[in-house]
Design a protein around this motif. Structure first.
Motif, short mmCIF file in Angstrom:
data_model
loop_
_atom_site.label_atom_id
_atom_site.label_comp_id
_atom_site.label_asym_id
_atom_site.label_seq_id
_atom_site.Cartn_x
_atom_site.Cartn_y
_atom_site.Cartn_z
N VAL A 191 0.85 -1.18 0.00
CA VAL A 191 0.00 0.00 0.00
C VAL A 191 0.89 1.24 0.00
O VAL A 191 1.85 1.32 0.77
CB VAL A 191 -0.93 0.01 1.22
N ILE A 211 2.14 4.45 1.13
CA ILE A 211 2.02 5.07 2.45
C ILE A 211 2.44 6.52 2.36
O ILE A 211 3.60 6.83 2.06
CB ILE A 211 2.88 4.31 3.48
N ARG A 217 -3.83 -7.75 5.29
CA ARG A 217 -5.02 -7.27 4.59
C ARG A 217 -6.16 -8.26 4.77
O ARG A 217 -5.94 -9.47 4.89
CB ARG A 217 -4.74 -7.09 3.09
N LYS A 250 -6.44 -2.61 5.23
CA LYS A 250 -5.66 -2.31 4.02
C LYS A 250 -4.17 -2.20 4.37
O LYS A 250 -3.69 -1.14 4.73
CB LYS A 250 -6.14 -1.01 3.40
N ASN A 307 -7.59 1.73 7.04
CA ASN A 307 -6.24 2.28 6.95
C ASN A 307 -5.75 2.74 8.30
O ASN A 307 -6.51 3.27 9.11
CB ASN A 307 -6.20 3.48 5.99
N GLU A 363 -4.13 5.51 9.87
CA GLU A 363 -3.90 6.89 9.47
C GLU A 363 -2.71 7.51 10.21
O GLU A 363 -2.01 8.36 9.67
CB GLU A 363 -5.15 7.74 9.72
N ASP A 419 -11.25 10.19 1.48
CA ASP A 419 -11.88 9.02 0.85
C ASP A 419 -13.11 9.43 0.07
O ASP A 419 -13.39 8.88 -0.99
CB ASP A 419 -12.25 7.99 1.93
#
Length: 785
Positions: A422, A424, A468, A484, A676, A678, A781
């Motif tokens: 993913v 980042i 995941r 994710k 996610n 964050e 999002d």
């Protein structure tokens, strides 16, 4: 079949080449119960003519009330020597005396074998010519000495009473006994489904109870109950005199019921793998109970009694355990009925070899089916309970004594292109995976996840790399990416808190780590063990406090801790001490609370007990999913102290919605939004990184709101209004733009121009950070979507 019900039963003993019967035999032994009454009896028993003679104690004797001086004294009654008195009337005394001598020969004697007693009257029956025959013979001998008129073995009255012995339990009991035996099936089934529905089994598994011991313990428990139940059933039936039990050999009965209860338990395990709701399983279980009995009585029994119905199809029907049970009980009833009617013995071991006896085939079918169903049930259970980790051909996979290291697994995944990374953008999250932690003074030994995965060491209890979880599309809904690419390295003695709104993926992550569900991709190592291949070993050093209380309502709090303590290999005094300390740590020790059933606990007490269960036995890794939900402030403070003490030497992953709890317990925090991670860091870092603001609030009248806003803008043009309603306004002011003294001075000046009812200036707290991060992530999002 209907036309032969009122005829004697027959069977063919020799068939012609074209299939016709050349020779058949008929008789009682080839008939059903309904046909037997129509069969002729080849050699019927013969009864001699009988004369009723009273017992000696009831024969005539001299008393004060009678007028016959020739009768003997009454003392003969006690001695049993009183003669039989026969009255003879007529005018010719000489003829009477002569006839009397001819009526009873001097050789006549009455023994005990000639006396019949019906238990109700003082009457004996002797095998001597009846009265009319006596008189006829006396007259013939008087006229012609030596002449006799025999009158023997003729069915005349009076004769001895014939007791009709019909055992209704043998005739009508097959259906009833089938229902009685099958009553255990829904009990076992609902018990197994209840443990699965309440996730008690997975809870036991997460505390170290393997599948093998679970199956063995559960099986032996249900077998013990079933054997005791059937023994009571047979003993009670025998005690009340049911010939169904007393006439048939007890050895055959024990073997039959023992094999069947084992088959019934195996079938319950198999059916339990299909259901996940206790009520549904109970309904299906009782439908099977009553359906098996009724179909056996009104359908299957007709096939068994019909000699023209192929025997092979009867055996096929007996593959269903309910019909096999009915057939065995039917055979017991048939043998008991015949034995009762003919004075014979019931079913013996030698009878199993008879062609018309179906008991042997039933025993063989049930025995092999018992092991087949047990194997199939275990096979299906392994697939279902693994949550999809084991495929249908899992038994063909070669077991590996030394599973590949994480470094080998990662290299293999990169070569095959199966690893999904993913992108980042968050610096702190990127540092967790790829770089050195931003504050080395907080955890000076911290390394990035990438290095730890390739070079694992004992310095970290939990390492997650690109974990995941994707839920597949169902019912027209698109697939859901719940987690994710999660990366985390957790050291012993560290408590990691996961914050996030509902549905963010926190519980999904916990569920993956405790084995409730499988990850879609990514890797995780716990205590140096691969979560994908060594989950059973990980369970032995893991404690879990699930989001919902997974407790047996009939067990007490102390019994719960004793049980889970034993699973963690605690014994004797160590177990007792650990249980008492656990109860005291969560304030469940005093006032008899520990010995109350968990079903009577309040929600808060259940929650505290769940936390105590997760910590007993010194697990090295503990997962707590919202542990303080529903607790009052005092209980929550007690729980926090217990968790703080438990942090020593173990890694704890905790999810919560309480910012106060997160700051009090967690060394590091991660905020989850839509799957996610964050941000990640200790509370002080997060507030410094995502805070940096003062929150200013003032309450005035509605017509002076513009003046308040102008005052704040005068302090800082970067001030942002975040709340306004009915004269109350809230602003965020960057710390670098304003001094606290300037704020106080501005408020004092404002009080002289308009009314100020209340005001306040506060530093950014963790809740503000959480809201800010969550809003920012959801806003991004939303734009991307």
């Amino acid at each position: 079949m209907d036309g032969k019900i009122n005829t004697c039963g027959c069977t063919c003993i020799r068939k012609a080449d074209n299939g016709d019967c050349e020779e058949e035999k008929c008789g009682f032994e080839y008939s059903s119960l309904s046909q037997a009454s129509s069969c002729p009896i080849p050699k019927p028993p013969q009864w001699a003519p009988l004369l009723q003679i009273p017992y000696a104690e009831f024969r005539s004797a001299k008393t004060d009330s009678n007028t016959f001086p020739d009768l003997p004294d009454a003392s003969c009654r006690s001695e049993g020597t009183c003669p039989v008195t026969v009255l003879f009337t007529g005018n010719n005394a000489t003829l009477g005396k002569a006839w009397t001598k001819n009526m009873f020969p001097e050789t006549l004697s009455i023994g005990k074998d000639d006396i019949w007693d019906d238990g109700r009257s003082a009457i004996s029956l002797s095998r001597v010519p009846r009265s009319l025959n006596l008189a006829s013979n006396a007259y013939l001998q008087y006229m012609k000495p030596g002449a006799q008129m025999p009158f023997e073995f003729t069915k005349e009255m009076p004769k001895g009473e014939t007791k009709i012995s019909i055992d209704l339990s043998s005739i009508l009991g097959t259906l009833f006994f089938t229902w009685v035996t099958l009553q255990l099936f829904p009990v076992i089934l609902t018990a197994l489904v209840y443990e699965k529905q309440q996730q008690l089994r997975i809870m036991m598994k997460m505390h170290g109870l393997g599948d093998g011991p679970y199956w063995l313990i559960s099986y032996l428990y249900f077998l013990t109950i079933s054997v005791i139940y059937m023994l009571c059933f047979v003993i009670f039936g025998s005690a009340v005199g049911l010939k169904y039990f007393t006439l048939n050999d007890y050895g055959i009965q024990f073997l039959f019921f023992f094999i069947y209860v084992n088959l019934q338990i195996a079938m319950a395990f198999l059916v339990a793998a299909i259901f996940s709701d206790t009520k549904t399983a109970a309904v299906i279980g009782y439908i099977m109970v009553f359906g098996s009995g009724l179909l056996g009585n009104f359908l299957f029994q007709l096939f068994v009694q019909n000699p023209s119905f192929p025997r092979i199809w009867v055996m096929v029907l007996e593959l269903y355990p309910g019909f096999a049970l009915y057939r065995g009980l039917y055979e017991f009833g048939q043998y008991a009925t015949k034995a009762s009617l003919l004075g014979m013995e019931g079913m013996k071991w030698a009878d199993l070899s008879e062609s018309r006896n179906g008991m042997l085939e039933v025993l063989i079918i049930m025995f092999f089916e018992w092991w087949v169903l047990l194997f199939v049930a275990y096979y299906i259970d392994q697939i279902v309970s693994s949550g999809g980790a084991k495929g249908p051909l899992f038994f063909l996979q070669k077991s590996r004594a030394n599973p590949p290291s994480f470094k080998t697994a990662i290299i293999s995944m990169k070569r095959n292109g199966s690893e999904v990374f993913v992108e980042i953008e968050k610096p702190d999250v990127r540092e967790e995976m790829l770089g050195v932690y931003s504050d080395p003074s907080f955890f000076p030994q911290r390394k990035n996840v990438e290095k730890l995965v390739c070079e694992p060491s004992d310095s970290h209890s939990i390492i997650c790399h690109n974990l995941r979880k994707i839920y597949p599309a169902t019912d027209g809904n698109p697939e859901k990416l719940a987690v994710k690419g999660f990366n985390l390295a957790l050291s012993p003695g560290e408590c990691f808190g996961m914050l996030g709104p509902n549905g963010a993926g926190k519980t999904t992550f916990i569920s993956m780590m405790i084995g409730l569900i499988n990850s879609t991709s990514g890797t995780a190592i716990v205590q140096g063990l691969n979560m994908a291949t060594d989950m059973d070993k990980i369970y032995t050093s893991m404690g879990v406090c699930a989001q919902y209380d997974l407790l047996w309502e009939t067990l007490t709090g102390r019994e719960h801790l004793l049980f889970y303590g034993r699973l963690k290999n605690l014994k004797g005094d160590a177990l007792t001490q650990a249980v008492e300390e656990s109860l005291k740590s969560v304030n469940l020790f005093h006032g008899g609370v520990a010995d109350k059933q968990a079903g009577k606990y309040s929600g808060g007490m259940k929650r505290r007990l769940s936390v105590a269960i997760s910590l007993i036995g010194d697990p090295k890794v503990v997962y707590m999913d919202e542990p303080s939900t529903g607790l009052d402030p005092a209980s929550r403070n007690t729980l926090w102290n217990a968790v703080k003490q438990a942090k020593q030497g173990r890694a704890i992953v905790l999810t919560t919605h309480s910012m106060e709890e997160a700051e009090a317990l967690c060394d590091r925090l991660g905020i989850f939004v839509d799957g996610n991670l964050e941000c990640i860091g200790n509370p002080r870092e997060l507030k410094a990184r995502y805070g940096g603001l003062y929150v200013f609030q003032m309450t005035t009248t509605s017509d002076h709101e513009d003046e308040v806003e102008g005052m704040v803008k005068g302090l800082s043009r970067k001030a942002t209004k975040i709340y306004q309603i009915s004269g109350t306004i809230k602003f965020e002011i960057p710390k670098g733009d304003v001094r606290i003294a300037d704020v106080f001075q501005a408020v004092e000046n404002a009080k002289s121009r308009f009314p100020v009812y209340a005001w306040g200036l506060a530093d950014t707290d963790l809740e503000d950070v959480f809201i800010k991060v969550a809003r920012r992530a959801q806003g991004v999002d939303h734009v991307l979507s």
